[in-house]
Scaffold this motif. Structure first.
Motif, PDB file in Angstrom:
ATOM      1  N   VAL A  92     -11.246  38.760 -21.599  1.00 50.56           N
ATOM      2  CA  VAL A  92     -11.465  38.298 -22.984  1.00 50.56           C
ATOM      3  C   VAL A  92     -10.146  38.168 -23.717  1.00 50.56           C
ATOM      4  N   LEU A  93      -9.264  39.161 -23.554  1.00 53.06           N
ATOM      5  CA  LEU A  93      -7.973  39.128 -24.237  1.00 53.06           C
ATOM      6  C   LEU A  93      -7.121  37.947 -23.780  1.00 53.06           C
ATOM      7  N   LYS A  94      -7.235  37.573 -22.504  1.00 49.54           N
ATOM      8  CA  LYS A  94      -6.452  36.446 -22.003  1.00 49.54           C
ATOM      9  C   LYS A  94      -6.977  35.107 -22.532  1.00 49.54           C
ATOM     10  N   LEU A  95      -8.260  35.036 -22.822  1.00 52.55           N
ATOM     11  CA  LEU A  95      -8.840  33.798 -23.370  1.00 52.55           C
ATOM     12  C   LEU A  95      -8.731  33.736 -24.894  1.00 52.55           C
ATOM     13  N   LEU A  96      -8.543  34.881 -25.522  1.00 47.81           N
ATOM     14  CA  LEU A  96      -8.525  34.932 -26.985  1.00 47.81           C
ATOM     15  C   LEU A  96      -7.465  34.033 -27.616  1.00 47.81           C
ATOM     16  N   PRO A  97      -6.221  33.974 -27.119  1.00 47.10           N
ATOM     17  CA  PRO A  97      -5.216  33.103 -27.757  1.00 47.10           C
ATOM     18  C   PRO A  97      -5.646  31.640 -27.807  1.00 47.10           C
ATOM     19  N   PHE A  98      -6.242  31.139 -26.728  1.00 46.66           N
ATOM     20  CA  PHE A  98      -6.682  29.750 -26.697  1.00 46.66           C
ATOM     21  C   PHE A  98      -7.845  29.529 -27.658  1.00 46.66           C
ATOM     22  N   ALA A  99      -8.743  30.519 -27.723  1.00 44.23           N
ATOM     23  CA  ALA A  99      -9.884  30.393 -28.627  1.00 44.23           C
ATOM     24  C   ALA A  99      -9.426  30.373 -30.082  1.00 44.23           C
ATOM     25  N   VAL A 100      -8.471  31.228 -30.407  1.00 39.05           N
ATOM     26  CA  VAL A 100      -7.981  31.278 -31.795  1.00 39.05           C
ATOM     27  C   VAL A 100      -7.321  29.955 -32.174  1.00 39.05           C
ATOM     28  N   MET A 101      -6.483  29.428 -31.303  1.00 40.89           N
ATOM     29  CA  MET A 101      -5.815  28.164 -31.613  1.00 40.89           C
ATOM     30  C   MET A 101      -6.814  27.017 -31.716  1.00 40.89           C
ATOM     31  N   ALA A 102      -7.831  27.028 -30.867  1.00 47.89           N
ATOM     32  CA  ALA A 102      -8.850  25.974 -30.926  1.00 47.89           C
ATOM     33  C   ALA A 102      -9.608  26.024 -32.238  1.00 47.89           C
ATOM     34  N   VAL A 103      -9.962  27.238 -32.684  1.00 45.21           N
ATOM     35  CA  VAL A 103     -10.688  27.386 -33.955  1.00 45.21           C
ATOM     36  C   VAL A 103      -9.835  26.906 -35.121  1.00 45.21           C
ATOM     37  N   VAL A 104      -8.556  27.312 -35.130  1.00 45.01           N
ATOM     38  CA  VAL A 104      -7.658  26.887 -36.215  1.00 45.01           C
ATOM     39  C   VAL A 104      -7.522  25.368 -36.232  1.00 45.01           C
ATOM     40  N   ALA A 105      -7.338  24.771 -35.033  1.00 47.37           N
ATOM     41  CA  ALA A 105      -7.173  23.320 -34.955  1.00 47.37           C
ATOM     42  C   ALA A 105      -8.419  22.589 -35.426  1.00 47.37           C
ATOM     43  N   LEU A 106      -9.592  23.052 -35.027  1.00 45.15           N
ATOM     44  CA  LEU A 106     -10.842  22.393 -35.419  1.00 45.15           C
ATOM     45  C   LEU A 106     -11.079  22.488 -36.922  1.00 45.15           C
ATOM     46  N   ILE A 107     -10.820  23.668 -37.476  1.00 49.46           N
ATOM     47  CA  ILE A 107     -11.022  23.823 -38.928  1.00 49.46           C
ATOM     48  C   ILE A 107     -10.034  22.957 -39.687  1.00 49.46           C
ATOM     49  N   ASP A 108      -8.764  22.968 -39.232  1.00 51.15           N
ATOM     50  CA  ASP A 108      -7.765  22.159 -39.914  1.00 51.15           C
ATOM     51  C   ASP A 108      -8.073  20.671 -39.791  1.00 51.15           C
ATOM     52  N   PHE A 109      -8.538  20.269 -38.607  1.00 46.50           N
ATOM     53  CA  PHE A 109      -8.902  18.870 -38.390  1.00 46.50           C
ATOM     54  C   PHE A 109     -10.042  18.458 -39.314  1.00 46.50           C
ATOM     55  N   GLY A 110     -10.972  19.370 -39.555  1.00 45.36           N
ATOM     56  CA  GLY A 110     -12.122  19.033 -40.377  1.00 45.36           C
ATOM     57  C   GLY A 110     -11.876  19.115 -41.856  1.00 45.36           C
ATOM     58  N   THR A 111     -11.008  20.025 -42.290  1.00 44.78           N
ATOM     59  CA  THR A 111     -10.817  20.236 -43.733  1.00 44.78           C
ATOM     60  C   THR A 111      -9.600  19.525 -44.298  1.00 44.78           C
ATOM     61  N   GLY A 112      -8.636  19.198 -43.441  1.00 45.67           N
ATOM     62  CA  GLY A 112      -7.463  18.494 -43.932  1.00 45.67           C
ATOM     63  C   GLY A 112      -6.364  19.439 -44.367  1.00 45.67           C
ATOM     64  N   PRO A 113      -5.301  18.906 -44.917  1.00 47.96           N
ATOM     65  CA  PRO A 113      -4.099  19.681 -45.236  1.00 47.96           C
ATOM     66  C   PRO A 113      -4.288  20.715 -46.339  1.00 47.96           C
ATOM     67  N   THR A 114      -5.360  20.584 -47.146  1.00 49.27           N
ATOM     68  CA  THR A 114      -5.529  21.517 -48.268  1.00 49.27           C
ATOM     69  C   THR A 114      -5.798  22.939 -47.786  1.00 49.27           C
ATOM     70  N   ALA A 115      -6.314  23.109 -46.581  1.00 46.39           N
ATOM     71  CA  ALA A 115      -6.655  24.450 -46.099  1.00 46.39           C
ATOM     72  C   ALA A 115      -5.417  25.288 -45.787  1.00 46.39           C
ATOM     73  N   GLY A 116      -4.328  24.664 -45.388  1.00 46.84           N
ATOM     74  CA  GLY A 116      -3.089  25.392 -45.089  1.00 46.84           C
ATOM     75  C   GLY A 116      -3.207  26.361 -43.938  1.00 46.84           C
ATOM     76  N   LEU A 117      -3.905  25.953 -42.884  1.00 47.03           N
ATOM     77  CA  LEU A 117      -4.163  26.859 -41.760  1.00 47.03           C
ATOM     78  C   LEU A 117      -3.149  26.751 -40.636  1.00 47.03           C
ATOM     79  N   LEU A 118      -2.255  25.787 -40.672  1.00 47.64           N
ATOM     80  CA  LEU A 118      -1.367  25.584 -39.532  1.00 47.64           C
ATOM     81  C   LEU A 118      -0.542  26.814 -39.156  1.00 47.64           C
ATOM     82  N   PRO A 119      -0.049  27.618 -40.111  1.00 45.07           N
ATOM     83  CA  PRO A 119       0.709  28.812 -39.709  1.00 45.07           C
ATOM     84  C   PRO A 119      -0.115  29.788 -38.864  1.00 45.07           C
ATOM     85  N   LEU A 120      -1.454  29.708 -38.979  1.00 46.13           N
ATOM     86  CA  LEU A 120      -2.296  30.609 -38.199  1.00 46.13           C
ATOM     87  C   LEU A 120      -2.262  30.294 -36.706  1.00 46.13           C
TER      88      LEU A 120
END
Length: 353
Positions: free
Chosen positions: A9-37
């Motif tokens: 689980v720990l080895k898959l967690l980094p990819f899952a976190v980046m995927a979630v951040v990318a999907l949310i940012d893709f859907g909400t746009g630049p106003t969310a400011g999630l890229l540093p995450l």
């Protein structure tokens, strides 16, 4: 099994976190400011991944940061700042991963040394102590990650019969282990050389006199099996063995006279007196250290050894003792506060004619 699942689980967690951040940012746009995450990816990777995987996660985070920055039209300045932050976390994560791996290798080396020390100090005992007599041992250290401590045991086949010692060194840590090594070394020699158990005890006293300081001491019980329907026992301030008759009835074999522990020669007014324990077909004798009977549960109640003696009913002595140990750990419900050693002798029941 659980540790393996956690690592996966720990080895898959980094990819899952980046995927979630990318999907949310893709859907909400630049106003969310999630890229540093996205920097969470390499940060999490440093916890369970090797250098290569941590580096790959960092590169993916950098590429996602650049791609999403261009997609959101953040401008060169903000994108550069985000990428620099991710790069910094990636470098720190790779260094942290390298340090963790180095520490794990050192820990593995220490464990290897501990296992070697265990094999020397607490050698595997024979499964048989003569015709029809089975032997089983159990050792649980109170020290986290340790395999050995201040409790000790040994079974030696000698010209004088099978001789046994179970003991408990006062204190804990490396000093207790060193003292246990002294006792076992002296016992292994004296058990072969001395005709009587009293002579073995004298040799142990002499060895400890040279090693111990202050008010340190060692409680011990020695036993000798020479055949017949009894076992000779000599108790030096140790908890009395528990005897189980063929019908499973337990009782504690208190010594006829109280004797002080080993290492207290200057205070000893009475020498330990040998006494006989019945050891007829079907009988069992359990030697143990005080870490067993003084183990407390969450309510502060001691482990009721006698009332749980029925767990020693398994035909295999080792499986029977393992069941008792598991019950002891369930009773405590947490790591033991003291080392706990047990040695079980069982005489095979006579077959009906």
């Amino acid at each position: 099994m659980e540790t393996g699942k956690t690592q996966a689980v720990l080895k898959l967690l980094p990819f899952a976190v980046m995927a979630v951040v990318a999907l949310i940012d893709f859907g909400t746009g630049p106003t969310a400011g999630l890229l540093p995450l996205l920097a969470l990816g390499p940060a999490f990777a440093s916890v369970a991944c090797g250098l290569a995987r941590t580096t790959v996660v960092g590169v993916i985070a950098l590429l996602l940061g650049v791609a999403l920055g261009l997609y959101n039209e953040l401008g060169a300045s903000r994108t550069t700042t985000t990428v620099a932050a991710i790069l910094g976390v990636t470098v720190a994560s790779v260094l942290a991963s390298a340090g963790r791996l180095r520490h794990e290798r050192q820990l593995a080396d220490v464990r290897s040394v501990a296992e070697a020390a265990q094999r020397v100090l607490l050698r595997p005992v024979p499964r048989r102590a003569g015709p029809g007599i089975g032997v089983a041992v159990s050792y649980t250290s109170a020290t986290a990650e340790a395999r050995i401590g201040g409790d000790l045991y040994e079974v030696a086949t000698t010209p004088h019969g099978v001789r046994i010692i179970v003991g408990d060194v006062q204190g804990k840590g490396l000093e207790a282990v060193e003292t246990a090594a002294v006792v076992l070394g002296a016992f292994r020699e004296a058990a072969y050389d001395e005709a009587k158990l009293q002579g073995v005890v004298s040799r142990l006293e002499n060895a400890l006199t040279r090693e111990l300081s202050g008010e340190q001491f060692v409680t011990a019980v020695l036993a000798e099996i020479t055949g017949g329907d009894s076992v000779t026992v000599l108790n030096c301030g140790h908890p009395p063995p528990m005897v189980l008759t063929a019908d499973g009835e337990p009782w504690f074999a208190e010594p006829p006279e109280e004797a002080l522990p080993l290492g207290m020669t200057t205070l000893k007014a009475v020498e330990p007196v040998p006494y006989q324990l019945p050891f007829e077909p079907g009988h069992q004798i359990l030697f143990y250290t005080d870490g067993v009977v003084e183990a407390r549960d969450g309510k502060g109640e001691f482990y009721p050894l006698a009332s749980h003696a029925g767990l020693l009913a398994d035909p295999d002595p080792q499986l029977a003792l393992d069941a008792l140990r598991a019950d002891l750990l369930r009773h405590v419900g947490r790591p033991l506060a003291d080392d706990a050693a047990m040695l079980l002798l069982r005489r095979r029941a006579a077959h009906p004619s």
